[in-house]
Design a protein around this motif. Structure first.
Motif, PDB file in Angstrom:
ATOM      1  N   GLN A   1       0.849  -1.187   0.000  1.00  0.00           N
ATOM      2  CA  GLN A   1       0.000   0.000   0.000  1.00  0.00           C
ATOM      3  C   GLN A   1       0.887   1.242   0.000  1.00  0.00           C
ATOM      4  O   GLN A   1       1.964   1.247   0.568  1.00  0.00           O
ATOM      5  N   GLY A   2       0.396   2.306  -0.634  1.00  0.00           N
ATOM      6  CA  GLY A   2       1.097   3.576  -0.588  1.00  0.00           C
ATOM      7  C   GLY A   2       2.156   3.764  -1.656  1.00  0.00           C
ATOM      8  O   GLY A   2       2.795   4.806  -1.706  1.00  0.00           O
ATOM      9  N   ASP A   3       2.383   2.779  -2.494  1.00  0.00           N
ATOM     10  CA  ASP A   3       3.367   2.905  -3.574  1.00  0.00           C
ATOM     11  C   ASP A   3       2.660   2.654  -4.894  1.00  0.00           C
ATOM     12  O   ASP A   3       2.268   1.529  -5.193  1.00  0.00           O
ATOM     13  N   GLN A   4       2.469   3.687  -5.693  1.00  0.00           N
ATOM     14  CA  GLN A   4       1.707   3.592  -6.944  1.00  0.00           C
ATOM     15  C   GLN A   4       2.297   2.595  -7.935  1.00  0.00           C
ATOM     16  O   GLN A   4       1.591   2.105  -8.800  1.00  0.00           O
ATOM     17  N   ARG A   5       3.575   2.258  -7.799  1.00  0.00           N
ATOM     18  CA  ARG A   5       4.153   1.259  -8.704  1.00  0.00           C
ATOM     19  C   ARG A   5       3.470  -0.093  -8.566  1.00  0.00           C
ATOM     20  O   ARG A   5       3.489  -0.896  -9.485  1.00  0.00           O
TER      21      ARG A   5
END
Length: 125
Positions: A114-118
């Motif tokens: 979560q929290g990493d758009q990659r």
């Protein structure tokens, strides 16, 4: 080839959707569900997941997609209406697309970071 099952009346479809598949809706003779995704990559992953389940079940939905969403529509074409087959496939699609492991699972699968758009995937309900 499987025999066509009985068409479920619209009022019964609505009742069953509310009870069994609350994120699905009856519209224009189809049961429908729109899945929101984070990107084209996750849109394609959802489409491929639905495709795999549909082919395995030999019951094929109509699919419409854009960059960040996928709409799945089910109706039994041979019966010209909604049947138990549509509900069965919708439930399987819902279970698989909405499944997400958690840190508390004994399997050790922790889920998408979560929290990493990659690593963004489906926008879970």
């Amino acid at each position: 080839m499987a025999k066509a099952t009985a068409v479920i009346p619209p009022d019964e479809v609505e009742r069953r959707l509310k009870a069994e598949l609350p994120k699905w809706r009856l519209e224009d003779g189809w049961i429908r569900r729109t899945y929101k995704t984070q990107s084209w990559k996750s849109t394609l992953m959802v489409i491929n997941t639905v495709g795999h389940l549909a082919e395995a079940a030999w019951h094929h939905p109509d699919i419409t997609a854009s960059y960040a969403w996928v709409e799945v529509r089910l109706m039994s074409h041979d019966a010209k209406g909604i049947t138990d087959r549509d509900f069965s496939l919708a439930k399987k699609i819902e279970d698989v697309v909405q499944w997400q492991p958690g840190a508390d699972e004994a399997t050790g699968l922790e889920g998408t970071p979560q929290g990493d758009q990659r690593f963004a995937y489906v926008k879970y309900d």
